[in-house]
Design a protein around this motif. Structure first.
Motif, PDB file in Angstrom:
ATOM      1  N   GLU A  76      -5.700  -0.939  -6.399  1.00 39.19           N
ATOM      2  CA  GLU A  76      -5.675  -0.072  -7.579  1.00 39.19           C
ATOM      3  C   GLU A  76      -7.085   0.200  -8.089  1.00 39.19           C
TER       4      GLU A  76
ATOM      5  N   GLU B 289      -1.216  10.823  -5.499  1.00 38.64           N
ATOM      6  CA  GLU B 289      -1.034   9.370  -5.529  1.00 38.64           C
ATOM      7  C   GLU B 289       0.432   9.003  -5.755  1.00 38.64           C
TER       8      GLU B 289
ATOM      9  N   GLU C 292       2.744   6.935  -3.217  1.00 38.03           N
ATOM     10  CA  GLU C 292       3.396   5.714  -3.688  1.00 38.03           C
ATOM     11  C   GLU C 292       4.897   5.766  -3.412  1.00 38.03           C
TER      12      GLU C 292
ATOM     13  N   GLN D  70       7.032   3.138  -0.717  1.00 36.39           N
ATOM     14  CA  GLN D  70       7.946   2.146  -1.296  1.00 36.39           C
ATOM     15  C   GLN D  70       8.917   1.666  -0.231  1.00 36.39           C
TER      16      GLN D  70
END
Length: 125
Positions: A5, A103, A107, A111
Protein backbone atom coordinates in the motif's frame (compact mmCIF):
# COMPACT_ATOMS: atom_id res chain seq x y z
CA UNK A 1 0.30 -5.79 2.73
CA UNK A 2 1.24 -2.46 4.35
CA UNK A 3 4.40 -2.05 2.27
CA UNK A 4 2.46 -2.76 -0.91
CA UNK A 5 0.00 0.00 0.00
CA UNK A 6 2.90 2.38 0.74
CA UNK A 7 4.30 1.81 -2.73
CA UNK A 8 0.87 2.23 -4.36
CA UNK A 9 0.38 5.56 -2.60
CA UNK A 10 3.95 6.68 -3.27
CA UNK A 11 3.64 5.94 -6.98
CA UNK A 12 0.31 7.78 -7.03
CA UNK A 13 1.94 10.88 -5.49
CA UNK A 14 4.86 10.73 -7.90
CA UNK A 15 2.47 10.55 -10.84
CA UNK A 16 0.29 13.41 -9.57
CA UNK A 17 3.20 15.84 -9.11
CA UNK A 18 5.16 14.85 -12.20
CA UNK A 19 4.36 18.12 -14.04
CA UNK A 20 5.41 20.39 -11.18
CA UNK A 21 8.52 22.50 -11.85
CA UNK A 22 9.74 21.51 -8.39
CA UNK A 23 9.44 17.78 -9.02
CA UNK A 24 13.20 17.06 -9.06
CA UNK A 25 13.51 18.57 -5.58
CA UNK A 26 10.28 16.85 -4.42
CA UNK A 27 11.50 13.45 -5.53
CA UNK A 28 15.07 13.81 -4.25
CA UNK A 29 14.19 12.73 -0.69
CA UNK A 30 11.98 9.91 -1.99
CA UNK A 31 14.79 8.48 -4.14
CA UNK A 32 17.35 8.91 -1.39
CA UNK A 33 15.20 7.04 1.16
CA UNK A 34 14.28 4.30 -1.29
CA UNK A 35 17.94 3.67 -2.13
CA UNK A 36 18.67 3.33 1.58
CA UNK A 37 15.64 1.01 1.89
CA UNK A 38 17.01 -1.16 -0.94
CA UNK A 39 20.32 -1.59 0.87
CA UNK A 40 18.60 -2.63 4.10
CA UNK A 41 15.83 -4.91 2.81
CA UNK A 42 16.50 -8.48 1.77
CA UNK A 43 13.10 -9.14 0.17
CA UNK A 44 13.46 -9.01 -3.61
CA UNK A 45 9.78 -8.17 -4.12
CA UNK A 46 10.00 -4.95 -2.09
CA UNK A 47 13.32 -4.05 -3.71
CA UNK A 48 11.63 -4.41 -7.11
CA UNK A 49 8.76 -2.12 -6.05
CA UNK A 50 11.30 0.37 -4.73
CA UNK A 51 13.42 0.19 -7.89
CA UNK A 52 10.30 0.84 -9.98
CA UNK A 53 9.48 3.94 -7.95
CA UNK A 54 13.08 5.17 -8.19
CA UNK A 55 13.03 4.70 -11.98
CA UNK A 56 9.72 6.57 -12.21
CA UNK A 57 11.08 9.45 -10.11
CA UNK A 58 14.23 9.69 -12.21
CA UNK A 59 12.26 9.62 -15.47
CA UNK A 60 9.90 12.38 -14.31
CA UNK A 61 12.79 14.39 -12.85
CA UNK A 62 14.61 14.31 -16.17
CA UNK A 63 11.46 15.50 -17.95
CA UNK A 64 10.87 18.28 -15.40
CA UNK A 65 14.48 19.46 -15.54
CA UNK A 66 14.38 19.70 -19.33
CA UNK A 67 10.91 21.27 -19.43
CA UNK A 68 11.56 23.87 -16.78
CA UNK A 69 14.56 25.17 -18.73
CA UNK A 70 11.97 26.67 -21.09
CA UNK A 71 10.17 28.55 -18.28
CA UNK A 72 10.61 32.29 -17.95
CA UNK A 73 10.34 32.20 -14.14
CA UNK A 74 12.54 30.23 -11.77
CA UNK A 75 10.84 27.07 -10.43
CA UNK A 76 10.45 28.66 -6.98
CA UNK A 77 8.59 31.62 -8.54
CA UNK A 78 6.12 29.60 -10.59
CA UNK A 79 2.60 29.92 -9.18
CA UNK A 80 0.92 27.14 -11.18
CA UNK A 81 1.39 23.65 -9.74
CA UNK A 82 1.31 21.90 -13.12
CA UNK A 83 3.24 24.50 -15.10
CA UNK A 84 5.03 21.78 -17.12
CA UNK A 85 1.90 19.81 -18.09
CA UNK A 86 1.44 19.51 -21.85
CA UNK A 87 -1.93 20.83 -22.97
CA UNK A 88 -3.04 17.42 -24.27
CA UNK A 89 -2.53 15.70 -20.89
CA UNK A 90 -5.37 15.25 -18.38
CA UNK A 91 -5.44 17.43 -15.27
CA UNK A 92 -4.13 16.27 -11.90
CA UNK A 93 -7.70 15.57 -10.74
CA UNK A 94 -8.49 13.49 -13.84
CA UNK A 95 -5.24 11.53 -13.46
CA UNK A 96 -6.00 10.93 -9.78
CA UNK A 97 -9.53 9.68 -10.53
CA UNK A 98 -8.23 7.40 -13.31
CA UNK A 99 -5.51 5.98 -11.05
CA UNK A 100 -7.93 5.25 -8.20
CA UNK A 101 -10.39 3.62 -10.61
CA UNK A 102 -7.60 1.45 -12.04
CA UNK A 103 -6.46 0.44 -8.54
CA UNK A 104 -10.04 -0.54 -7.62
CA UNK A 105 -10.37 -2.67 -10.76
CA UNK A 106 -7.05 -4.40 -10.03
CA UNK A 107 -8.05 -4.98 -6.42
CA UNK A 108 -11.36 -6.51 -7.49
CA UNK A 109 -9.63 -8.82 -9.97
CA UNK A 110 -7.04 -10.00 -7.46
CA UNK A 111 -9.54 -10.81 -4.70
CA UNK A 112 -9.68 -14.55 -3.96
CA UNK A 113 -12.76 -16.31 -5.23
CA UNK A 114 -14.74 -17.95 -2.47
CA UNK A 115 -16.74 -20.99 -3.56
CA UNK A 116 -20.38 -21.32 -2.56
CA UNK A 117 -19.58 -24.39 -0.41
CA UNK A 118 -17.03 -22.35 1.57
CA UNK A 119 -19.61 -19.58 2.05
CA UNK A 120 -22.14 -22.13 3.33
CA UNK A 121 -19.61 -23.57 5.80
CA UNK A 122 -19.12 -20.12 7.28
CA UNK A 123 -22.87 -19.75 7.85
CA UNK A 124 -23.13 -23.08 9.71
CA UNK A 125 -20.60 -22.13 12.38
Amino acid sequence: WVLKEVFVLLNREVDLYRYSPGFPEFSFQIVQRLRKFNKEISNGRWRAYSKGTIDLCEKHSTFATQARSTLVDAPKDVRRLEALKPSNMPSMRDRYDATVAKEKRLEAVTQPVVSSSAKNKGKDG
